[in-house]
Motif scaffolding. Structure first.
Motif, PDB file in Angstrom:
ATOM      1  N   SER A  69       0.847  -1.191   0.000  1.00 52.25           N
ATOM      2  CA  SER A  69       0.000   0.000   0.000  1.00 52.25           C
ATOM      3  C   SER A  69       0.881   1.239   0.000  1.00 52.25           C
ATOM      4  N   VAL A  70       0.336   2.361  -0.464  1.00 51.84           N
ATOM      5  CA  VAL A  70       1.107   3.607  -0.474  1.00 51.84           C
ATOM      6  C   VAL A  70       1.197   4.194   0.927  1.00 51.84           C
ATOM      7  N   HIS A  71       0.239   3.817   1.811  1.00 54.34           N
ATOM      8  CA  HIS A  71       0.254   4.271   3.195  1.00 54.34           C
ATOM      9  C   HIS A  71       0.396   3.072   4.123  1.00 54.34           C
ATOM     10  N   HIS A  72       0.902   3.341   5.317  1.00 58.31           N
ATOM     11  CA  HIS A  72       1.056   2.285   6.315  1.00 58.31           C
ATOM     12  C   HIS A  72       0.078   2.563   7.454  1.00 58.31           C
ATOM     13  N   ARG A  73      -1.107   1.986   7.341  1.00 61.45           N
ATOM     14  CA  ARG A  73      -2.127   2.108   8.386  1.00 61.45           C
ATOM     15  C   ARG A  73      -2.158   0.797   9.169  1.00 61.45           C
TER      16      ARG A  73
ATOM     17  N   GLY B 191      -7.651  -1.705   3.145  1.00 69.71           N
ATOM     18  CA  GLY B 191      -6.310  -1.153   3.075  1.00 69.71           C
ATOM     19  C   GLY B 191      -5.635  -0.930   4.416  1.00 69.71           C
ATOM     20  N   VAL B 192      -6.143  -1.562   5.478  1.00 70.68           N
ATOM     21  CA  VAL B 192      -5.578  -1.419   6.817  1.00 70.68           C
ATOM     22  C   VAL B 192      -4.876  -2.714   7.208  1.00 70.68           C
TER      23      VAL B 192
ATOM     24  N   LYS C 164       7.778   3.243   9.281  1.00 71.47           N
ATOM     25  CA  LYS C 164       6.960   4.271   9.930  1.00 71.47           C
ATOM     26  C   LYS C 164       5.479   4.062   9.633  1.00 71.47           C
ATOM     27  N   VAL C 165       4.673   4.195  10.671  1.00 70.35           N
ATOM     28  CA  VAL C 165       3.228   4.013  10.540  1.00 70.35           C
ATOM     29  C   VAL C 165       2.555   5.367  10.381  1.00 70.35           C
ATOM     30  N   ASP C 166       1.729   5.498   9.360  1.00 68.68           N
ATOM     31  CA  ASP C 166       1.020   6.756   9.119  1.00 68.68           C
ATOM     32  C   ASP C 166      -0.131   6.953  10.097  1.00 68.68           C
ATOM     33  N   GLU C 167      -0.729   5.830  10.515  1.00 63.29           N
ATOM     34  CA  GLU C 167      -1.889   5.923  11.405  1.00 63.29           C
ATOM     35  C   GLU C 167      -2.020   4.637  12.212  1.00 63.29           C
ATOM     36  N   PHE C 168      -2.043   4.785  13.530  1.00 59.83           N
ATOM     37  CA  PHE C 168      -2.334   3.654  14.421  1.00 59.83           C
ATOM     38  C   PHE C 168      -3.806   3.706  14.825  1.00 59.83           C
TER      39      PHE C 168
ATOM     40  N   GLN D 277      -9.494  10.792   5.841  1.00 54.09           N
ATOM     41  CA  GLN D 277      -8.843  10.612   4.548  1.00 54.09           C
ATOM     42  C   GLN D 277      -7.402  11.129   4.616  1.00 54.09           C
ATOM     43  N   LEU D 278      -6.458  10.218   4.502  1.00 53.36           N
ATOM     44  CA  LEU D 278      -5.049  10.596   4.586  1.00 53.36           C
ATOM     45  C   LEU D 278      -4.597  11.298   3.305  1.00 53.36           C
TER      46      LEU D 278
END
Length: 349
Positions: free
Chosen positions: A59-63, A89-90, A131-135, A280-281
């Motif tokens: 994924s482009v983000h790390h949730r 996507g989580v 690195k996590v964008d959102e926990f 929405q990130l």
């Protein structure tokens, strides 16, 4: 007093749920044709080795959503949400609290030290997977309390608290009233002894376990979803109502059908899924996550290619099988027609 010892044991040492690692399922699975890799690992917190599993996808983000189980449960409890969460996507992390499942530890502490273990887990995930964008924390019962005890952590944006209590002392008193009825006044007399015994054995104070005192933070970046069963006799739904009323951030409350241990209905889970994705990130590509998890992504791609080849091979085998059946059917029909013609010729003679 045996009564005090038994009551103390129910709080800090409920039955440990052990299991075979095979029950976690396959290391690779496909969700909507997307390959998911499960990585099992061990991390250390409070000098205890705790067991965890992380479901990783490209994924482009790390949730990252960490599921926090009940007091007499284990990480298997969170498996029911794998497909649902990864489809949005989580990434999902499940682990055994200290004193639970396959993790080390003698006692549980109803959220006191469990919250410290979750911090260590978040540190480990960022160190190993990027690195996590959102926990996101999703907890039930003791797990929900643990999540709310971390309301001040700036790394966490979303909290799903299912069947959380306001204060541990209050729950103990309420359960005592249910059990002893007109003799419930004895609980107040036993409480100092119970508190002292828990402090001596598990090193935590029941009067300090109070999510109600942790959720007063007012933040534009945090969201809370409080959930409780309408017929919950273990932790009355008024606890969730009080937590909701005292929460000063964005919040929602749902009182659903069922009790403390009821499997939540699909409609409720759909609402939670939407709630998780409210934010929405607007972030750039998480390069660190992409680099640190590249080996998992490559493994996933290899599995996907292998899966597609197997599917293609199965389709070709199926087509060949159908052709053979058709040939046999045509041949059988031809043979039957030949016999019928032969019989007709004999009849005409």
């Amino acid at each position: 007093m045996s009564f005090i010892s038994d009551y103390c044991k129910q709080i800090i040492r409920p039955p440990r749920r052990t299991y075979s690692i095979q029950l976690l399922g396959p290391k690779t699975r496909f969700i909507q044709s997307v390959p998911i890799i499960r990585e099992d690992f061990e991390f250390t917190s409070r000098q205890l080795k705790l067991q965890a599993s992380y479901f990783v996808q490209e994924s482009v983000h790390h949730r990252c959503l960490i599921y926090l189980h009940c007091n007499a449960s284990c990480r298997l409890e969170g498996l029911q949400y794998v497909d649902r969460l990864l489809a949005t996507g989580v990434n999902l992390c499940i682990f055994d609290f200290a004193g639970c499942g396959l993790s080390e530890g003698k006692y549980i502490t109803m959220g006191t030290y469990e919250s410290e273990d979750v911090k260590e887990l978040m540190n480990y995930i960022e160190c190993r997977f990027g690195k996590v964008d959102e926990f996101i924390l999703w907890g039930r019962s003791m797990g929900a309390v643990t999540a709310l005890m971390l309301s001040q952590d700036p790394r966490i944006t979303t909290y799903i608290a299912d069947s959380a209590f306001t204060q541990l002392r209050t729950v103990i008193e309420e359960l005592g009233q249910q059990k002893f009825g007109c003799f419930s006044f004895m609980i107040n007399g036993f409480m100092p002894f119970l508190r002292s015994k828990i402090i001596n054995e598990a090193q935590f104070d029941i009067d300090q376990v109070s999510p109600l005192n942790c959720i007063g933070i007012q933040s534009n970046t945090k969201r809370f979803y409080f959930l409780a069963g309408k017929t919950d006799q273990l932790v009355h739904p008024r606890h969730s109502q009080m937590l909701y009323e005292n929460c000063k951030s964005y919040k929602r409350l749902e009182l659903c059908d069922g009790n403390h241990n009821t499997t939540r209905q699909v409609e409720t889970l759909d609402k939670i899924s939407k709630f998780i994705n409210l934010l929405q990130l607007d972030l750039p590509l998480n390069v660190e996550y992409a680099n640190k998890c590249s080996k998992y992504f490559k493994e996933a791609q290899q599995c996907l290619n292998s899966y597609r080849m197997q599917q293609q091979e199965q389709e070709e085998n199926l087509k060949e099988y159908v052709k053979q059946l058709e040939r046999k059917s045509i041949l059988k029909s031809y043979q039957q027609q030949s016999r019928d013609l032969s019989d007709l010729e004999k009849y005409l003679e």
